[in-house]
Write an enzyme that holds these catalytic residues in place. Structure first.
Site, PDB file in Angstrom:
ATOM      1  CG  ASP A  57      -1.657   1.268   1.303  1.00 34.84           C
ATOM      2  OD1 ASP A  57      -2.691   1.419   0.257  1.00 34.84           O
ATOM      3  OD2 ASP A  57      -1.632   1.838   2.410  1.00 34.84           O
ATOM      4  CB  THR A 106      -2.014   4.172  -4.270  1.00 39.33           C
ATOM      5  OG1 THR A 106      -2.431   5.584  -3.686  1.00 39.33           O
ATOM      6  CG2 THR A 106      -1.833   4.593  -5.699  1.00 39.33           C
TER       7      THR A 106
END
Length: 676
Positions: free
Chosen positions: A356, A509
């Site tokens: 992430d 993202t």
């Protein structure tokens, strides 16, 4: 109280709750050793070889009396463990040992009664004594490895200094503290509970929690963790969590859970230990039948006892638990908290690591990445003026500009005024300035100077936020690019994973693709090999994990937020950044307490090294029994090669030492990240 694991059962309940602790085995070993010496010296075999002739009064009773004491008192833990294994229908090490010493004791009694012509009391006593020594060393090795839990508990101070409502400082025990209390932590003292600093600032040594060796600056408003040390200044901390609710207690639970949890290698060892019982028993019965058929009943008893002794799976019982205990303890000391053993085992086969972006590869907060000043304007002066205008604003972008002002700090400003949706205004040295984005320029009707316009277009294309410094009414003095700052160690993390042979590095993202591509380029992602998933909604993150898995990749997901939890759970290995949310941490199998992404490569190295040690130990334990059992049965007796029960016990204990020493080599694995 936890449920008993298969590993516990095969050790006959080798834990303190069952009384099987190193101190107990040590005590019984030394007493039995003292009792064994006269038994050995008065045995006919040893006395004749040492030339100790003569009829000593009571000599014939030394073996039966002291040997019985050694059997019943020294061998009692093994007998109790055998009963437990029979009751649990999980035959293993304790049952094998109990059978061996019981057969030896029975044969010794029969010899004293004249039924056999065996000098067996000294071998029985030596056998029990060596078994106690082996178990003492085994329990000691596992206890030392699991000492990480005790070491973590020792980090908490026993006492604290509580600040009363009238400002006095009183000494109290940590158990008397309550949430909301304010405690004083002096230089060199340990923080007694989790909380927030309400007064003062200090460099805190957090190495015992995060593995980070350098002290970290903490000031008013920052959270501190129980067990950390204020190295240089006193601070006052308002207590927010105590006891089981502290971060340190959470780490203890994770380490304990990992050391208890099972894995594929442990299941294999458990099955092998159970199978070894049946193999050893069958071999012992066959040995008795063959030697009896050959007309040597005495040798049949000796060979059967030797088979049962040498088959005791000490090495096998230690092969996996010691590696597990060592690997999880070493990891915890480096800020890597293993919650799930299976996750650690799977990490060695990971083919894709999905990061992430926000809060994992980046800091999760904006920072000034570029500054441009108009012609004739000093760059540092432009930044100083913008920081002064923004100094009273609470906006995250404003805080980033103030932080970037450097040692000189922001200019002194007055007359602060917020312009919602556009920016802020303030007066510096009698001149009115404004800082804001494109909406501010449109409202003022101001055009960008040509020397700034091209660069600002490039910033916007890569997704950076852009603020402008305007001297009112219409002069643009400078521009600032702000972006979520990439962690300085993130590029190194990517390089280390490649060095470990991970095929694909991916980033996910919710940001726009230009932002994601800019971060990927800064991290050195390889086009066509590494992947960037941009503009992904939180609910769709686990779908991207599943997409990678459908390609046949074992996926490790690294994240820190609530919206990462489903993806962490979906991945083959979920790795939570320790600074993240509790939800993310609970969904992961591994937690990086230091929030350093380089820890992912360290987990890969640890996984491969620990699995390698498990395989080596299992191979040694299996190979040892494959060779030792036939020798114990006497297949080479015709060539003059025969093992006595006492020698078998020595060899069995030696195999345990080999396994323990091999496991200790795990300490050579590099877990701490290399410093740039």
């Amino acid at each position: 109280m936890r449920a008993e694991s298969p590993q516990d059962r095969h050790h006959g309940g080798h834990d303190k709750h069952a009384g099987h602790d190193p101190a107990m085995f040590r005590r019984r070993f030394w007493v039995c050793l003292v009792l064994t010496v006269p038994v050995v010296l008065t045995s006919h075999l040893v006395a004749d070889r040492l030339g100790l002739r003569g009829d000593v009064p009571g000599r014939s009773w030394v073996g039966p009396v002291l040997g019985s004491v050694v059997f019943w008192w020294g061998g009692w833990p093994f007998l109790v463990g055998a009963v437990r294994e029979v009751r649990d229908r999980a035959p293993g090490m304790m049952l094998l040992i109990a059978m061996a010493i019981t057969v030896a004791y029975t044969a010794s009694l029969a010899t004293s009664a004249g039924a056999f012509d065996l000098d067996f009391w000294w071998e029985l006593a030596a056998l029990v004594t060596i078994m106690l020594l082996g178990h003492w060393q085994e329990m000691k090795a596992i206890g030392q490895a699991r000492g990480a839990l005790a070491a973590l508990a020792a980090l908490l101070p026993d006492d604290a200094e509580r600040v009363t409502a009238d400002g006095r400082v009183e000494a109290v025990s940590v158990g008397e503290l309550r949430v909301g209390d304010v405690v004083l932590v002096r230089p060199g003292g340990r923080v007694p509970a989790d909380g927030g600093i309400v007064d003062g600032g200090a460099e805190l040594d957090e190495s015992m929690i995060t593995g980070e060796s350098r002290p970290v600056a903490r000031a008013v408003g920052d959270r501190v963790v129980a067990g950390t040390v204020a190295t240089d200044s006193a601070i006052r901390v308002r207590v927010e969590a105590l006891g089981a609710q502290t971060a340190l207690a959470g780490i203890q639970r994770m380490v304990a859970q990992a050391q208890r949890s099972g894995g594929r290698a442990q299941l294999l060892a458990d099955r092998f230990a159970a199978a070894l019982f049946y193999v050893a028993t069958g071999t012992a019965v066959l040995t008795v039948l063959v030697w009896t058929a050959l007309g040597q009943p005495d040798e049949a008893v000796v060979r059967a006892v030797t088979v049962l002794v040498i088959a005791c799976p000490h090495a096998l019982g230690l092969a996996i638990p010691l590696v597990v205990a060592l690997s999880t303890a070493l990891a915890a000391r480096s800020g890597i908290l293993v919650k799930d053993r299976l996750a650690l085992e799977r990490m060695r086969t990971v083919g894709a690591v999905l990061f992430d972006k926000t809060g994992t590869l980046t800091r999760g907060e904006h920072a000034v990445t570029d500054v441009l000043a108009a012609a004739g304007v000093d760059r540092d002066e432009a930044l100083r003026l913008a920081a002064g205008v923004e100094s009273d604003s609470e906006h995250p972008l404003a805080r980033a500009i103030v932080a970037a002002a450097g040692p000189a700090g922001p200019a002194r400003a007055a007359g602060f005024r917020s312009l919602p949706g556009r920016g802020v205004q303030a007066t510096v040295d009698g001149t009115r300035y404004a800082v804001g984005g494109p909406a501010l320029l449109r409202e003022l009707g101001v055009s960008l100077p040509a020397d700034l316009e091209a660069a600002i277009g490039h910033w916007s294309a890569r997704g950076a936020a852009v603020l402008h410094l305007v001297r009112l009414p219409d002069t643009v003095l400078g521009a600032f690019a702000l972006a979520d700052e990439v962690r300085p160690e993130a590029r190194r993390a990517v390089d280390e994973l490649r060095a470990e042979g991970v095929r694909t590095i991916a980033m996910i993202t919710g940001d726009a693709r230009p932002v994601a591509e800019a971060v990927a380029a800064e991290l050195g992602f390889r086009p066509g090999v590494d992947e960037v998933f941009a503009e992904v909604l939180p609910a769709d993150k686990d779908g991207r994990v599943a997409e990678l898995q459908r390609r046949g990749l074992t996926v490790a997901m690294v994240g820190d937020g609530v919206n990462d939890a489903p993806a962490l759970a979906r991945a083959d290995v979920g790795i939570a950044i320790g600074a993240g949310t509790d939800v993310a941490i609970e969904s992961a199998g591994v937690v990086l307490a230091s929030s350093d992404p380089r820890g992912v490569a360290a987990v890969v190295r640890l996984s491969r090294a620990s699995y390698r040690k498990m395989r080596q130990n299992l191979a040694w334990a299996a190979g040892y029994n494959a060779v030792a059992l036939p020798l114990a049965a006497g297949v080479l007796a015709w060539a003059g090669v025969a093992l006595s029960p006492a020698l078998a016990a020595v060899l069995m204990s030696a195999s345990t030492v080999v396994v323990a020493l091999n496991a200790q080599l795990l300490r050579r694995v590099r877990l701490d990240p290399e410093r740039d």
